[in-house]
Design a protein around this motif. Structure first.
Motif, PDB file in Angstrom:
ATOM      1  N   CYS A 158      -1.833  -1.747   5.309  1.00 44.79           N
ATOM      2  CA  CYS A 158      -2.459  -0.526   5.854  1.00 44.79           C
ATOM      3  C   CYS A 158      -3.604  -0.072   5.038  1.00 44.79           C
ATOM      4  N   MET A 163       4.514   4.848  -1.402  1.00 36.93           N
ATOM      5  CA  MET A 163       5.282   3.485  -0.946  1.00 36.93           C
ATOM      6  C   MET A 163       4.736   2.364  -1.816  1.00 36.93           C
ATOM      7  N   GLY A 205       6.650   1.049   5.756  1.00 31.92           N
ATOM      8  CA  GLY A 205       6.738   0.995   4.353  1.00 31.92           C
ATOM      9  C   GLY A 205       7.920   0.849   3.447  1.00 31.92           C
ATOM     10  N   TYR A 255       2.609  -0.526   2.209  1.00 29.47           N
ATOM     11  CA  TYR A 255       2.634   0.324   3.351  1.00 29.47           C
ATOM     12  C   TYR A 255       1.750  -0.724   4.340  1.00 29.47           C
ATOM     13  N   GLU A 307       9.854   1.346  -0.176  1.00 33.29           N
ATOM     14  CA  GLU A 307       9.947   2.376  -1.135  1.00 33.29           C
ATOM     15  C   GLU A 307      11.061   2.147  -1.921  1.00 33.29           C
ATOM     16  N   GLU A 310       2.864  10.325   1.775  1.00 34.82           N
ATOM     17  CA  GLU A 310       3.798   9.164   1.913  1.00 34.82           C
ATOM     18  C   GLU A 310       3.338   7.755   1.479  1.00 34.82           C
ATOM     19  N   ALA A 311       2.202   7.574   1.987  1.00 30.24           N
ATOM     20  CA  ALA A 311       1.579   6.153   1.946  1.00 30.24           C
ATOM     21  C   ALA A 311       1.237   5.875   0.672  1.00 30.24           C
TER      22      ALA A 311
END
Length: 78
Positions: A10, A55, A72, A58, A74, A51-52
């Protein structure tokens, strides 16, 4: 016949489309989440960027040049 999907990293340019996918999917949650846990939008652009960034990986899932899914990875704990 549907076209194949492509799974790729991404990129920053994908984030608006990814946000749309996440918030569209989250609308189905309102049928089983208590009202105090459900809000719209589920995720804001700033929350998605945070959040991205957390990770390890992603990914965007695309079809015909359009982002239709995101995921994603993690690592947490042991």
């Amino acid at each position: 016949m549907t076209s194949p999907v492509a799974i790729r990293r991404c990129e920053a340019l994908d984030l608006p489309a990814a946000l749309g996918v996440i918030n569209a999917a989250a609308r189905s949650y309102r049928t089983f989440l208590p009202p105090e846990h459900y809000h719209e939008p589920l995720m804001t652009p700033e929350e998605l960027r945070r959040e991205a960034a957390r990770m390890e990986v992603y990914m965007a899932v695309g079809r015909d040049g359009e982002v239709v899914g995101v995921m994603g990875l993690e690592r947490v704990g042991d």
